[in-house]
Design a protein around this motif. Sequence first.
Motif, PDB file in Angstrom:
ATOM      1  N   VAL A 165       3.708  -3.708   3.202  1.00 13.62           N
ATOM      2  CA  VAL A 165       4.778  -2.765   2.877  1.00 13.62           C
ATOM      3  C   VAL A 165       4.128  -1.476   2.407  1.00 13.62           C
ATOM      4  O   VAL A 165       3.117  -1.504   1.702  1.00 13.62           O
ATOM      5  N   ARG A 166       4.717  -0.339   2.769  1.00 15.65           N
ATOM      6  CA  ARG A 166       4.199   0.960   2.341  1.00 15.65           C
ATOM      7  C   ARG A 166       5.226   1.652   1.460  1.00 15.65           C
ATOM      8  O   ARG A 166       6.411   1.695   1.788  1.00 15.65           O
ATOM      9  N   LEU A 210      10.155  -2.368  -3.669  1.00 11.81           N
ATOM     10  CA  LEU A 210      10.332  -2.300  -2.226  1.00 11.81           C
ATOM     11  C   LEU A 210       9.796  -3.560  -1.551  1.00 11.81           C
ATOM     12  O   LEU A 210      10.457  -4.157  -0.687  1.00 11.81           O
ATOM     13  N   ALA A 211       8.611  -3.984  -1.952  1.00  9.43           N
ATOM     14  CA  ALA A 211       8.021  -5.194  -1.374  1.00  9.43           C
ATOM     15  C   ALA A 211       8.835  -6.433  -1.746  1.00  9.43           C
ATOM     16  O   ALA A 211       9.056  -7.316  -0.908  1.00  9.43           O
ATOM     17  N   ALA A 212       9.288  -6.502  -3.000  1.00  3.94           N
ATOM     18  CA  ALA A 212      10.077  -7.655  -3.446  1.00  3.94           C
ATOM     19  C   ALA A 212      11.389  -7.755  -2.673  1.00  3.94           C
ATOM     20  O   ALA A 212      11.806  -8.848  -2.259  1.00  3.94           O
ATOM     21  N   ARG A 213      12.049  -6.636  -2.481  1.00  2.00           N
ATOM     22  CA  ARG A 213      13.317  -6.626  -1.749  1.00  2.00           C
ATOM     23  C   ARG A 213      13.096  -6.962  -0.275  1.00  2.00           C
ATOM     24  O   ARG A 213      13.867  -7.729   0.323  1.00  2.00           O
ATOM     25  N   THR A 214      12.054  -6.394   0.309  1.00  2.11           N
ATOM     26  CA  THR A 214      11.773  -6.616   1.729  1.00  2.11           C
ATOM     27  C   THR A 214      11.485  -8.079   2.020  1.00  2.11           C
ATOM     28  O   THR A 214      11.859  -8.597   3.076  1.00  2.11           O
ATOM     29  N   THR A 269       0.846  -1.190   0.000  1.00  2.59           N
ATOM     30  CA  THR A 269       0.000   0.000   0.000  1.00  2.59           C
ATOM     31  C   THR A 269       0.882   1.242   0.000  1.00  2.59           C
ATOM     32  O   THR A 269       2.097   1.158  -0.179  1.00  2.59           O
ATOM     33  N   THR A 270       0.293   2.407   0.200  1.00  4.38           N
ATOM     34  CA  THR A 270       1.036   3.656   0.089  1.00  4.38           C
ATOM     35  C   THR A 270       1.290   4.268   1.465  1.00  4.38           C
ATOM     36  O   THR A 270       0.763   3.805   2.485  1.00  4.38           O
ATOM     37  N   THR A 271       2.066   5.333   1.460  1.00  7.98           N
ATOM     38  CA  THR A 271       2.367   6.047   2.697  1.00  7.98           C
ATOM     39  C   THR A 271       1.327   7.114   3.024  1.00  7.98           C
ATOM     40  O   THR A 271       1.463   7.820   4.024  1.00  7.98           O
ATOM     41  N   ARG A 272       0.299   7.229   2.227  1.00  6.60           N
ATOM     42  CA  ARG A 272      -0.744   8.220   2.485  1.00  6.60           C
ATOM     43  C   ARG A 272      -1.495   7.884   3.783  1.00  6.60           C
ATOM     44  O   ARG A 272      -1.764   6.718   4.067  1.00  6.60           O
ATOM     45  N   PRO A 273      -1.879   8.894   4.551  1.00  8.36           N
ATOM     46  CA  PRO A 273      -2.641   8.634   5.774  1.00  8.36           C
ATOM     47  C   PRO A 273      -3.931   7.851   5.536  1.00  8.36           C
ATOM     48  O   PRO A 273      -4.331   7.051   6.387  1.00  8.36           O
ATOM     49  N   ASP A 274      -4.568   8.064   4.377  1.00 12.14           N
ATOM     50  CA  ASP A 274      -5.785   7.313   4.054  1.00 12.14           C
ATOM     51  C   ASP A 274      -5.555   5.806   4.131  1.00 12.14           C
ATOM     52  O   ASP A 274      -6.477   5.046   4.454  1.00 12.14           O
ATOM     53  N   ASP A 275      -4.336   5.395   3.812  1.00 15.91           N
ATOM     54  CA  ASP A 275      -4.048   3.969   3.738  1.00 15.91           C
ATOM     55  C   ASP A 275      -3.620   3.357   5.069  1.00 15.91           C
ATOM     56  O   ASP A 275      -3.282   2.168   5.133  1.00 15.91           O
TER      57      ASP A 275
END
Length: 249
Positions: free
Chosen positions: A73-74, A86-90, A52-58
Amino acid sequence: MTARTVAIVQARMGSTRLPGKVKLPLLGQPVLSRVMRRAGRARTLDEVVVATTTRPDDDAIVALAEREGWPVVRGSETDLLDRYLLAARTHDAEVVVRITSDCPLIDPDVIDATVDAFHAADVDYASNTLEPPTYPRGLDVEVVSRPALERAGREDADPAWREHATPFVYRHPELFRLLRVPADDDHSDLRWTLDTPEDYRLISRIYEALDRDDFGWREALALVEANPSWTALNDGVVQKTVPPAGGPT
């Protein structure tokens, strides 16, 4: 040894045509929960992750993931390619399976068939969405090698493509080995994705009629074919498309 295969389910609360759609109920459970549980039944996946994203909505998506015990992951809202990387690496993905949270009819058998075809053909990218499509829209599965995704991350300079994660790969057949994974018969005229209130009415009707979430797509197809008026619920919806290189976002 089979490469570590991780499905990454992109999800956010923002939606132009149906805000908050991932939390709409289907038999009392959020759409995102249905997607995650159905994808989690695929035998070829080592893990299923929410991106998902870093937006507060999320924050609401993160809270749902934490309640359900899903990895989350955000990352960037607009650069989906970067969020996938980012998710693949994490999560140490060697093979990434892209699934979208607006596909609550996603079928684990279709996921498995696409992943199996990817490995058998030794390609960089395999999908059941490559032209010409055969599955109903809403059963979309993309499988991409981590090196191919990393190369796209380095070389794709088009924000309009990065917003859709994978176009750099499947629109460069001279750089990547691509594989189309079709169904046995053509049902591409059917729309089972969730992007509008009309889509939600159809998908809700399918879930309510079957009264469970472990059905396969062929079972849903038989139900829709037995009730031909149902397809009229959303047959006027126009699908969004990926713009050409350098096109508008």
